[in-house]
Design an enzyme around this catalytic site. Sequence first.
Site: not given
Length: 328
Positions: A114, A159, A190, A214, A218
């Site tokens: 971002y 990652k 993941d 983020d 969620d």
Amino acid sequence: MKVVVAPGDGIGPEVIAPAVDVLKIFHPEWEYSQVYLGYECWKRTGDPLSQTTRSALKEADLILFGAITTPPDPAYKSVILTIRKELDLYANLRPVFGAGFDILIVRENTEGLYSGIEWQEKDRACTIRLVTEEGSRRIARFASSCARRRRRHLTIGNKANILKSDVFFVRICQEEAEKIGVSVDKKYIDALVLDVLQHPERYDVIVTTNIFGDILSDAAAYLEGGLGMLPSANIGKDHALFEPVHGSAPDIAGKGIANPIAAIRCISLLLKYAQERENAKIVEAAIQKVLADGVKTPDLGGKAGTKEVGEAVIKEIIRIREIPEPDL
Ligand code: NAD
């Protein structure tokens, strides 16, 4: 204290109203003002974040933010991302807790994917995933300090098997965690998302880069019944902004059925930030009682509306505050 309220778009104003009412129970004497920003503001005025609003946000001691709509239009810049950057709100805290688990997700909030460094060409589009040493060290220090006050363990969501920028991020997080004296483990993001859902009790503080945090938070909302439940705090050196994790939920906006718990929990985070731990606990205790009594919005399987849940929480807070202190 100057509190600036930015209700925003969609369900933002609906869920922020009861949250402000809750805060006013504890602090009717604070100075409250409201600013207009977001997509509806842009449609009305051509500017989603005016200079007047920016100045008001900069002068606030505390900001309470509802939610905003961000259209997928390259010409429209996300208001919340702009605010996070302008006020340098580098740490996004997202607590997730329930029976047998208590996790604090600490998301880097100003760079990563971002970064805002992006452009579109004729046959391709690029976004730069920016990971700086300064940005990584300060979020790693922040997360490690949180872990030191909790169960002293930090998990680094990453990652690094694919992204060089995450090899860099992980190394810096490990260095800072070692200096602060908390134990560390690393997990690929993941696999981490699935493990948090299957074994939430294994986690204390999780630090990760912007987009991974983020998505992880969620997904983790599932553990609490959905997006209507999770609050967040955006903390910087000089500013603090509190907002629900969810967005403007256009599918239910205006129906009076949005879950206000995430927004009300923002008040609990705000009170903790203001060093009012007992008051923060009262807000959470009231929420737990209202949920246990079955006063729930449809996303949690209930029949209550936003107002009804808000009023029930307020009634419960007032009741708890009237219980006399034990005379020891
Ligand atoms: P969303 O969080 O708005 O909604 C996702 C789903 O969760 C919807 O079905 C919605 O009805 C439900 N939901 C969310 N909050 C709820 C609540 N309090 N009570 C009951 N149900 C709730 O995410 P989205 O649909 O992906 O995005 C909608 C808009 O919000 C987009 O424009 C997006 O850019 C924006 N957004 C803003 C923020 C923010 O303001 N910080 C965060 C995320 C998304």
